[in-house]
Write an enzyme that holds these catalytic residues in place. Structure first.
Site, short mmCIF file in Angstrom:
data_model
loop_
_atom_site.label_atom_id
_atom_site.label_comp_id
_atom_site.label_asym_id
_atom_site.label_seq_id
_atom_site.Cartn_x
_atom_site.Cartn_y
_atom_site.Cartn_z
N ARG A 188 0.65 -1.16 -0.04
CA ARG A 188 0.29 0.11 -0.51
C ARG A 188 0.34 1.63 -0.41
NH1 ARG A 188 -5.77 -0.41 -0.05
NH2 ARG A 188 -5.37 1.80 0.40
N THR A 202 -19.67 5.78 14.93
CA THR A 202 -21.09 5.80 15.46
C THR A 202 -22.06 4.96 15.40
OG1 THR A 202 -19.48 8.47 14.75
CG2 THR A 202 -22.13 7.91 15.78
N HIS A 216 -8.24 6.81 3.94
CA HIS A 216 -8.59 5.83 2.84
C HIS A 216 -6.40 5.45 2.33
CE1 HIS A 216 -9.25 4.93 -1.17
NE2 HIS A 216 -10.25 5.79 -1.89
N ASP A 221 -10.02 0.82 2.14
CA ASP A 221 -10.44 0.91 0.69
C ASP A 221 -12.00 0.72 1.36
OD1 ASP A 221 -8.30 1.81 -0.56
OD2 ASP A 221 -8.09 0.28 -1.16
#
Length: 207
Positions: A13, A162, A183, A187
């Site tokens: 990543r 939440t 991000h 993803d």
């Protein structure tokens, strides 16, 4: 608390992380309705806290954080959550050590909430470790969307959850859950996998 530091230069990543932390700093949120019918005979808040933590601990993307040592993945996360002070109508943020045995966790949760529910401090419980993630509860509101704005340098990577007010939909009991992620490490695919994992855990919950 144990974690391992990511080999950044060989991390799959790396390009995504650099893009979403340097070029286009990007967090995003989504809200889903969870079917919590199977939890109706259990205490809702602690069971959801435990289930969220269990799901988080199954996904490294939700345990990735930036530390002084570099980007790391924690081996295990603990829940940090809000409790409401009924007297002054304010809240405190506390944490409870996670245990894979729900009944052991529930006893710790009960001790913590009993001790700190009358506190007027924001963070009354000391010795907070570096690996909790945030859970907020808004039991007065059934929402279709909820977004938290974190004004930092764009490097807060952990998820924020939440929960809202539950409601009935036919014979089902549903609750809104907003998920905010970065991000750089998470993803849409990962959120989808997380929600499926969480829903499966809810439906099989039988401590």
């Amino acid at each position: 608390m144990s974690h391992h530091i990511i080999d950044f230069h060989n991390w799959e990543r790396k390009e995504f992380y650099e893009h979403f932390t340097n070029e286009v700093i990007c967090t995003y949120s989504t809200t889903v309705n969870l079917d919590i019918t199977n939890l109706k005979s259990h205490r809702l808040y602690p069971s959801l806290i435990w289930l969220l933590t269990k799901a988080v601990n199954q996904m490294p993307e939700f345990r990735t954080a930036l530390t002084d040592e570099g980007v790391c993945i924690y081996d295990e996360m603990h829940p940090a959550y809000t409790i409401f002070n009924k007297d002054n109508k304010n809240f405190s943020a506390i944490w409870t050590e996670f245990n894979s045995d729900y009944n052991i966790f529930l006893r710790s949760y009960e001790l913590d909430t009993a001790k700190y529910s009358s506190s007027i401090k924001y963070a009354p419980k000391p010795d907070r470790p570096s690996n909790p993630f945030a859970i907020y509860m808004v039991p007065w509101l059934t929402f279709t969307s909820f977004n938290i704005n974190v004004f930092d340098d764009g490097k807060y990577l952990l998820p924020i959850f939440t929960l809202g007010k539950y409601f009935e939909e036919g014979k089902k009991i549903m609750i809104p859950l907003a998920i905010q992620v970065h991000h750089a490490v998470c993803d849409g695919y990962h959120i989808g996998t997380f929600i499926n994992t969480l829903q499966t855990l809810i439906e099989s919950f039988n401590p």
